[in-house]
Structure formats: structure tokens, C-alpha cells
Design an enzyme around this catalytic site. Structure first.
Site, PDB file in Angstrom:
ATOM      1  N   ILE A 159      15.923 -20.129 -32.096  1.00 44.94           N
ATOM      2  CA  ILE A 159      16.844 -20.121 -30.970  1.00 44.94           C
ATOM      3  C   ILE A 159      18.146 -20.801 -31.382  1.00 44.94           C
ATOM      4  O   ILE A 159      18.175 -21.997 -31.683  1.00 44.94           O
ATOM      5  CB  ILE A 159      16.222 -20.819 -29.742  1.00 44.94           C
ATOM      6  CG1 ILE A 159      14.888 -20.156 -29.384  1.00 44.94           C
ATOM      7  CG2 ILE A 159      17.193 -20.786 -28.573  1.00 44.94           C
ATOM      8  CD1 ILE A 159      14.954 -18.646 -29.171  1.00 44.94           C
ATOM      9  N   GLU A 362      20.260  -9.970 -33.023  1.00 43.91           N
ATOM     10  CA  GLU A 362      20.783  -9.079 -31.972  1.00 43.91           C
ATOM     11  C   GLU A 362      20.549  -7.610 -32.312  1.00 43.91           C
ATOM     12  O   GLU A 362      21.393  -6.750 -32.080  1.00 43.91           O
ATOM     13  CB  GLU A 362      22.260  -9.365 -31.698  1.00 43.91           C
ATOM     14  CG  GLU A 362      22.464 -10.740 -31.053  1.00 43.91           C
ATOM     15  CD  GLU A 362      23.879 -10.972 -30.586  1.00 43.91           C
ATOM     16  OE1 GLU A 362      24.462 -10.057 -29.973  1.00 43.91           O
ATOM     17  OE2 GLU A 362      24.399 -12.078 -30.821  1.00 43.91           O
ATOM     18  N   GLY A 363      19.383  -7.340 -32.861  1.00 39.40           N
ATOM     19  CA  GLY A 363      18.999  -5.980 -33.213  1.00 39.40           C
ATOM     20  C   GLY A 363      19.176  -5.739 -34.696  1.00 39.40           C
ATOM     21  O   GLY A 363      20.296  -5.518 -35.169  1.00 39.40           O
TER      22      GLY A 363
END
Length: 381
Positions: A159, A362-363
Site C-alpha cells: 500500500i 494500477e493494472g
């Protein structure tokens, strides 16, 4: 100085050009020669400084207006050119509060967005879990309703801003349906979360593993409606996906500039490295990659701002192309520098560490290829 010739393209308005000039000037005056002895303190300082200079206002909703994606992309490309950590600090304020900007109640927006925009509060986006990365539908963290409260249990990892954030937008399973249909989003103040582990990665950024041990949240901590969490997460990520591409291109532009300067000055036989045909071909390929990425990035950003078309494929293409090409451009710059290219303290070595994660978060590139292919196949059907 960063080449800003692309700002003459028709994707932009005068305000975008003004932003690019203002932010580039701010970066040159404030980011040059900085060295972070304490990563956490430096990130907090950068957030405060970006907020104080009013740049963080770009990253959050202003009233009913969503963030302008072209402005976000210009900001990230400019910041990344000068400092990967400054780009990280800016981007996470937007991504971390993005769900509130897009789906938050009036009260949630009033409570958090002004503080995010001023740099007073640091935001974080908590979705990834130890057993679930890109496959969010298999999320294990759960939130159960108990009277007027939600009880949140689970664990998150990798995170960004973990350990320094003031709040975490956290996604958990609430059980309205199977898979992705049973997730919800919550605003969780940092003091209610245990930072179980700090994680070190190749490009130093604050990352952590978090534990939620029967965290009790008020009923109004939920963002949107129960069961809307997956849609909220995907729309938030989609809003900022193009900006990841822009950051990658900022790194690539800097690598190209570093390579040009090195080739011009480096002696090779009776001439310079820049006079070598192999070097010239490599520089041409690097410049081609940067400009092609910029075209994809700002087309996608324009589509998101102006609307009227489904921009998911364009955003996926921009992120895929820009991050993969930036990796190659930076690798070429490192190769051109020889031994200096892998020496700590040399800019291209720093860029080499900075770029790698952008092909994952983010992908990941593999996910972007799936998005593009499925969109193409949908049109065929």
C-alpha cells in the site's frame, strides 16, 4: 529543460500550457539537488509543499467537477521528469482520495478533500492483498454490518503511503454478491489501522502491509452504496491510469535528455559518442518512442476530459505503450552511459529503478493487453 513542444498539439487549452510552464519552473526552483535522508519525512514535506503551491488542487474534485485528466497528466509528466518521489507524492494524493472525489458524499468531500488539496492530510488507496493483486474479485478482507457500525477485518499489502497516510480508502467484501459484486469501499482513519510491516522496493517509496483487526467504523464511513466497491475502484483507477503513462513518459524524456547530453560530451576516438551512427540510431528510436507515447497519452486524456467516446481502450493503450517504451528508453540510456549508467547517484540509474514498478501497478501490462483485446472483440461481436 524538459521539451514542451508537445503542448502545441490541439489536445490542450491555454490553461494547460500555463500549468506546464508554472510547474516546470517550480520544480527547477524547489526540487533540484534534494536528497532524502528520511523517506517518510521527505514525502510529507513534498505533499505540504505541493499543497502550499496549490498544485494538489488538480488531484481532487472541485465541487461537482472531476479532476481534469490532461492537467493531471501534464503535472505527472513534469514532476516525474524532475523527481520520481515528487511525482509519487502528487499522484497518491489523487489516487488515495479518488474514490471520495468520484463517489463520496458531500460530508465526506468536505471532511477530506480540502485537507488533501492543501497537503494537510495524506491519502492512500488500500486494495491489494497478500493473496490477491490484479484479481480484486478474490479479495478476502471483509466488513460486516453491526448495528450502526461496520466491523472491518483483513490485511492489505504493497500500500503506497502506508505508514504515513492520514486515511486509507479501503476495499473489503460485504457480501452483496459473489466475486466483484460483493465489495464495498470505506474511509478508514490511519489511527485505526495497524502498520504490520514496512516494505522496501527498488525505487524508495513508502509502502506497507496493513492489518485491520476488528476495526469499527461508523455507518457513514462507506463510500457509495454497499456492493459498489469494485465499480468505485475501477473508475478511480481508470481516471488515473493515463497519468501513470504520463509519469512513465516523464522518466523517458529525462532519460533521453541525459543520453543526449552524455553523447554530446563523451569522447569516442577522434570524435564524440554523438557522432557515432549506432548512437544516432538509438537516440532516434528513443525520441520516436517518447513522442508516440505522448500522442497516446494526451489523446486518451483528451477523450476522458471531453467525453463522448468510451476511453477505456485508449487509456489502456497509453499506459501499456508508455510504460513498456519508457523501460526500453531508460535501458538504452543506461547502456549508452556504460559503467556510469549503473552507478548510484547518476540520474539514469535512478530512472532505471523508478520505471520498473509502473509496468505493474494500477493494472499490469498483461491486464492492459486484456482490456484492449476484449474491447476489440466486443466490437467484432
Amino acid at each position: 529543460m524538459m521539451d514542451r513542444a508537445f503542448l502545441a498539439w490541439p489536445f490542450f487549452e491555454p490553461r494547460h500550457r500555463e500549468l506546464a510552464n508554472e510547474l516546470d519552473r517550480w520544480c527547477r526552483e524547489n526540487l533540484g539537488g534534494r536528497y532524502a535522508e528520511n523517506l517518510d519525512d521527505e514525502c510529507r514535506t513534498l505533499v505540504r509543499e505541493l499543497g502550499g503551491a496549490s498544485f494538489l488542487k488538480l488531484a481532487v474534485a472541485q465541487g461537482d467537477r472531476r479532476p481534469d485528466v490532461r492537467s493531471l497528466a501534464i503535472a505527472r509528466e513534469t514532476l516525474a521528469y524532475h523527481s520520481g518521489l515528487a511525482d509519487f507524492a502528487f499522484a497518491m494524493q489523487g489516487l488515495g482520495s479518488g474514490a471520495i472525489s468520484l463517489f463520496g458524499t458531500v460530508e465526506q468531500k468536505r471532511a477530506w478533500l480540502p485537507r488533501v488539496a492543501s497537503g494537510e492530510a495524506i491519502a492512500a488507496f488500500a486494495m491489494t492483498e497478500p493473496e490477491c493483486g490484479s484479481d480484486a474479485a478474490n479479495m478476502q478482507s471483509s466488513a460486516m454490518r453491526d448495528g450502526n457500525e461496520w466491523v472491518l477485518v483483513g490485511e492489505k499489502t504493497y500500500i503506497s503511503n502506508g505508514g504515513i497516510a492520514d486515511f486509507y480508502v479501503t476495499f473489503a467484501r460485504t457480501g452483496e454478491g459473489e466475486g466483484a459484486r460483493g465489495l464495498s469501499a470505506f474511509v478508514v482513519p490511519a489511527e485505526m489501522v495497524e502498520v504490520a510491516e514496512r516494505i522496501g522496493v527498488v525505487a524508495p517509496h513508502p509502502l506497507a502491509r496493513l492489518k485491520y483487526d476488528n476495526v469499527r467504523l461508523p455507518a457513514d464511513a462507506i463510500i457509495g452504496e454497499p456492493g459498489e466497491g469494485f465499480r468505485i475502484a475501477m473508475e478511480t483507477l481508470n481516471l488515473f491510469r493515463v497519468t501513470v503513462a504520463a509519469a512513465a513518459n516523464g522518466f523517458a524524456r529525462r532519460a533521453l535528455d541525459e543520453a543526449l547530453a552524455f553523447a554530446r560530451d563523451r569522447r569516442l576516438g577522434s570524435g564524440t559518442l554523438a557522432e557515432n551512427a549506432v548512437t544516432q540510431a538509438k537516440l532516434a528510436d528513443m525520441a520516436l518512442a517518447v513522442d508516440a507515447s505522448a500522442l497516446l497519452i494526451y489523446r486518451a486524456a483528451w477523450q476522458q476530459d471531453v467525453g463522448g467516446t468510451d476511453h477505456r481502450r485508449a487509456a489502456a493503450m497509453a499506459k501499456l505503450h508508455a510504460t513498456e517504451c519508457a523501460q526500453q528508453v531508460i535501458d538504452d540510456a543506461v547502456q549508452m552511459h556504460g559503467g556510469a549508467g549503473v552507478t548510484r547517484g547518476v540520474k539514469v540509474e535512478e530512472l532505471y529503478r523508478e520505471i520498473r514498478a509502473l509496468r505493474i501497478y494500477e493494472g499490469a501490462s498483461e491486464v492492459q493487453r486484456q482490456i484492449i483485446a476484449r474491447d476489440l472483440l466486443k466490437e467484432v461481436r
